[in-house]
Scaffold this motif. Structure first.
Motif, PDB file in Angstrom:
ATOM      1  N   GLU A 126      11.268   6.332  -8.556  1.00 35.21           N
ATOM      2  CA  GLU A 126      10.609   5.740  -9.707  1.00 35.21           C
ATOM      3  C   GLU A 126       9.345   5.881  -9.807  1.00 35.21           C
ATOM      4  OE1 GLU A 126      12.485   4.179 -11.820  1.00 35.21           O
ATOM      5  OE2 GLU A 126      14.394   3.903 -10.710  1.00 35.21           O
ATOM      6  N   GLY A 127       8.752   6.972 -10.640  1.00 34.55           N
ATOM      7  CA  GLY A 127       7.644   7.268 -10.878  1.00 34.55           C
ATOM      8  C   GLY A 127       6.856   7.750  -9.408  1.00 34.55           C
ATOM      9  N   SER A 128       5.583   7.199  -9.175  1.00 35.88           N
ATOM     10  CA  SER A 128       4.890   7.427  -8.000  1.00 35.88           C
ATOM     11  C   SER A 128       5.683   6.859  -6.680  1.00 35.88           C
ATOM     12  CB  SER A 128       3.840   7.096  -8.104  1.00 35.88           C
ATOM     13  OG  SER A 128       3.139   7.766  -9.169  1.00 35.88           O
ATOM     14  N   LEU A 129       6.734   6.039  -6.751  1.00 38.36           N
ATOM     15  CA  LEU A 129       7.236   5.260  -5.731  1.00 38.36           C
ATOM     16  C   LEU A 129       8.626   6.130  -5.307  1.00 38.36           C
ATOM     17  CD1 LEU A 129       7.409   1.590  -6.797  1.00 38.36           C
ATOM     18  CD2 LEU A 129       6.343   2.608  -4.903  1.00 38.36           C
ATOM     19  N   ASN A 130       8.739   6.224  -4.046  1.00 37.55           N
ATOM     20  CA  ASN A 130       9.814   6.623  -3.408  1.00 37.55           C
ATOM     21  C   ASN A 130      10.594   5.779  -2.204  1.00 37.55           C
ATOM     22  OD1 ASN A 130       9.752   9.034  -4.696  1.00 37.55           O
ATOM     23  ND2 ASN A 130       8.473  10.168  -3.022  1.00 37.55           N
ATOM     24  N   ILE A 131      11.749   5.121  -2.380  1.00 32.98           N
ATOM     25  CA  ILE A 131      12.252   4.114  -1.438  1.00 32.98           C
ATOM     26  C   ILE A 131      13.242   5.180  -0.797  1.00 32.98           C
ATOM     27  CG2 ILE A 131      13.542   2.157  -1.451  1.00 32.98           C
ATOM     28  CD1 ILE A 131      12.507   1.439  -4.129  1.00 32.98           C
ATOM     29  N   ASP A 132      13.012   5.260   0.703  1.00 33.26           N
ATOM     30  CA  ASP A 132      13.799   5.823   1.646  1.00 33.26           C
ATOM     31  C   ASP A 132      14.768   4.677   1.992  1.00 33.26           C
ATOM     32  OD1 ASP A 132      15.175   6.971   3.695  1.00 33.26           O
ATOM     33  OD2 ASP A 132      13.461   8.490   4.127  1.00 33.26           O
ATOM     34  N   CYS A 133      15.985   4.710   1.793  1.00 32.38           N
ATOM     35  CA  CYS A 133      16.857   3.678   2.045  1.00 32.38           C
ATOM     36  C   CYS A 133      17.416   3.636   3.254  1.00 32.38           C
ATOM     37  CB  CYS A 133      18.250   3.413   0.921  1.00 32.38           C
ATOM     38  SG  CYS A 133      17.840   3.102  -0.661  1.00 32.38           S
ATOM     39  N   ALA A 134      17.430   4.828   3.886  1.00 35.99           N
ATOM     40  CA  ALA A 134      17.943   4.939   5.459  1.00 35.99           C
ATOM     41  C   ALA A 134      16.694   4.445   6.107  1.00 35.99           C
ATOM     42  CB  ALA A 134      18.207   6.306   5.852  1.00 35.99           C
ATOM     43  N   LYS A 135      15.692   4.672   5.903  1.00 37.68           N
ATOM     44  CA  LYS A 135      14.538   4.265   6.886  1.00 37.68           C
ATOM     45  C   LYS A 135      14.039   2.876   6.586  1.00 37.68           C
ATOM     46  CE  LYS A 135      12.943   8.954   7.738  1.00 37.68           C
ATOM     47  NZ  LYS A 135      11.871  10.100   7.739  1.00 37.68           N
ATOM     48  N   ARG A 136      14.523   2.448   5.332  1.00 37.51           N
ATOM     49  CA  ARG A 136      13.996   1.286   4.813  1.00 37.51           C
ATOM     50  C   ARG A 136      12.254   1.308   4.730  1.00 37.51           C
ATOM     51  NH1 ARG A 136      17.214  -3.129   4.613  1.00 37.51           N
ATOM     52  NH2 ARG A 136      15.406  -4.618   4.972  1.00 37.51           N
ATOM     53  N   GLN A 137      11.894   2.460   4.097  1.00 36.71           N
ATOM     54  CA  GLN A 137      10.448   2.657   4.023  1.00 36.71           C
ATOM     55  C   GLN A 137       9.948   3.109   2.523  1.00 36.71           C
ATOM     56  OE1 GLN A 137       7.567   2.697   6.286  1.00 36.71           O
ATOM     57  NE2 GLN A 137       6.794   2.603   4.234  1.00 36.71           N
ATOM     58  N   VAL A 138       9.108   2.386   1.846  1.00 30.78           N
ATOM     59  CA  VAL A 138       8.415   2.668   0.790  1.00 30.78           C
ATOM     60  C   VAL A 138       7.334   3.394   0.705  1.00 30.78           C
ATOM     61  CG1 VAL A 138       7.841   1.663  -1.622  1.00 30.78           C
ATOM     62  CG2 VAL A 138       9.865   0.570  -0.119  1.00 30.78           C
ATOM     63  N   TYR A 139       7.371   4.433  -0.183  1.00 34.92           N
ATOM     64  CA  TYR A 139       6.258   5.618  -0.210  1.00 34.92           C
ATOM     65  C   TYR A 139       5.535   5.509  -1.598  1.00 34.92           C
ATOM     66  CZ  TYR A 139       8.162   7.520   3.987  1.00 34.92           C
ATOM     67  OH  TYR A 139       8.765   7.640   5.247  1.00 34.92           O
ATOM     68  N   LEU A 140       4.232   5.406  -1.691  1.00 44.28           N
ATOM     69  CA  LEU A 140       3.597   5.401  -3.064  1.00 44.28           C
ATOM     70  C   LEU A 140       2.623   6.588  -3.050  1.00 44.28           C
ATOM     71  CD1 LEU A 140       2.543   4.357  -5.823  1.00 44.28           C
ATOM     72  CD2 LEU A 140       0.894   3.052  -4.334  1.00 44.28           C
ATOM     73  N   ASP A 141       2.962   7.700  -3.966  1.00 43.50           N
ATOM     74  CA  ASP A 141       2.320   9.008  -3.676  1.00 43.50           C
ATOM     75  C   ASP A 141       2.058   9.667  -2.369  1.00 43.50           C
ATOM     76  OD1 ASP A 141       1.595   9.098  -6.620  1.00 43.50           O
ATOM     77  OD2 ASP A 141      -0.296   7.835  -6.240  1.00 43.50           O
ATOM     78  N   GLU A 142       3.534   9.631  -1.695  1.00 44.19           N
ATOM     79  CA  GLU A 142       3.814  10.036  -0.313  1.00 44.19           C
ATOM     80  C   GLU A 142       2.983   9.194   0.715  1.00 44.19           C
ATOM     81  OE1 GLU A 142       3.068  14.026  -0.367  1.00 44.19           O
ATOM     82  OE2 GLU A 142       4.653  14.729  -2.102  1.00 44.19           O
ATOM     83  N   ARG A 143       2.382   8.061   0.315  1.00 44.42           N
ATOM     84  CA  ARG A 143       1.790   7.286   1.279  1.00 44.42           C
ATOM     85  C   ARG A 143       2.641   6.327   1.614  1.00 44.42           C
ATOM     86  NH1 ARG A 143      -1.380   2.736   0.635  1.00 44.42           N
ATOM     87  NH2 ARG A 143      -1.302   3.251  -1.774  1.00 44.42           N
ATOM     88  N   PRO A 144       2.739   6.026   2.946  1.00 43.21           N
ATOM     89  CA  PRO A 144       3.911   4.914   3.461  1.00 43.21           C
ATOM     90  C   PRO A 144       3.125   3.416   3.370  1.00 43.21           C
ATOM     91  CG  PRO A 144       2.918   5.931   5.489  1.00 43.21           C
ATOM     92  CD  PRO A 144       2.423   6.891   4.065  1.00 43.21           C
ATOM     93  N   LEU A 145       4.103   2.566   2.746  1.00 44.98           N
ATOM     94  CA  LEU A 145       3.486   1.177   2.259  1.00 44.98           C
ATOM     95  C   LEU A 145       3.743   0.069   3.319  1.00 44.98           C
ATOM     96  CD1 LEU A 145       4.158   0.918  -1.463  1.00 44.98           C
ATOM     97  CD2 LEU A 145       1.955   1.669  -0.308  1.00 44.98           C
ATOM     98  N   PRO A 146       3.021  -0.644   3.846  1.00 38.35           N
ATOM     99  CA  PRO A 146       3.537  -1.681   4.985  1.00 38.35           C
ATOM    100  C   PRO A 146       4.173  -2.968   4.292  1.00 38.35           C
ATOM    101  CG  PRO A 146       0.864  -1.752   4.303  1.00 38.35           C
ATOM    102  CD  PRO A 146       1.597  -0.596   3.415  1.00 38.35           C
ATOM    103  N   LEU A 147       5.394  -2.799   3.672  1.00 38.02           N
ATOM    104  CA  LEU A 147       5.895  -3.778   3.208  1.00 38.02           C
ATOM    105  C   LEU A 147       6.699  -4.582   4.242  1.00 38.02           C
ATOM    106  CD1 LEU A 147       7.868  -2.537  -0.102  1.00 38.02           C
ATOM    107  CD2 LEU A 147       5.366  -3.416   0.389  1.00 38.02           C
TER     108      LEU A 147
END
Length: 223
Positions: A126-147
């Motif tokens: 979604e735009g600059s957001l990537n949600i890797d469902c397998a890893k339960r990890q979210v990235y913003l501009d390829e930078r992992p976010l500490p959610l």
């Protein structure tokens, strides 16, 4: 919870629970429509296997109620194999309709297919957001976010209902549960923190939008 089984045949329900557990799924069973809705509200399952002929509220009514608030995948399994029944179930928003008696391996293959397409293997972009469902990890501009866990679940719920306005009550109940001792203000705090992490300008969000007097929706807005 991964799968909610709604089946009044106790033996068949237990068999499905065993097969799903062997496949690595977390599942629970309801034997009535009313119990199914209670478990759905409390645990927010990612897929529902729904029988039609249930004591009390039937499966069609359960499907209709779920569809008012969620786009979770629903597979109807029923001995009612007439064309009108199938069209009725699909018309209410079910994703598939399997006639009983069915091959459990076929049902499991359908469940695996839905999870692979919707949850496991893919990355939601979604735009600059990537949600890797397998890893339960979210990235913003390829930078992992500490959610946090709740922040991730809240984001995934909003993304899964993209462009649909979700009330504060619905969001709170799905993430924290009806019987939670937390207060509604908890949702507001998590939305604020989530915006601070995923929005480039939290004060002028482009992803999580406030719908005043109602709740929130996920959308991509060009800024």
């Amino acid at each position: 919870m991964d799968v909610l089984i709604v089946e009044d045949n106790s033996e068949l329900g237990e068999l499905l629970l065993d097969f799903l557990a062997a496949g690595g799924y977390e599942a629970e069973k309801a034997e009535s429509g009313e119990q199914a809705l209670e478990l759905f509200a409390a645990h927010n399952p990612r897929l529902v296997v729904l029988d039609i002929m249930l004591p009390g509220m039937d499966g069609f009514a359960v499907c209709a109620k779920i569809r008012r608030t969620s786009d979770v995948p629903i597979i109807i399994v029923s001995a009612k194999g007439e064309k009108e029944d199938m069209l009725g179930g699909l018309g209410l928003g079910a994703d598939d309709y399997i006639e009983k008696p069915y091959d459990i391996d076929i049902l499991l293959a359908k469940i695996d297919g839905i999870f692979k397409r919707r949850y496991r293997g893919g990355v939601i972009k979604e735009g600059s957001l990537n949600i890797d469902c397998a890893k339960r990890q979210v990235y913003l501009d390829e930078r992992p976010l500490p959610l946090t866990v709740k922040e991730y679940e809240l984001l995934l719920l909003l993304v899964g209902n993209k462009e649909r306005v979700m009330s504060k009550e619905e969001l709170f109940n799905k993430i924290w549960g009806y019987d939670s001792e937390s207060e509604m203000q908890t949702l507001t705090v998590h939305i604020k923190r989530l915006r601070q992490k995923i929005e480039k300008d939290p004060g002028n969000p482009r992803y999580i939008l406030t719908v005043w007097g109602v709740g929130y929706k996920f959308a991509q807005v060009d800024r």
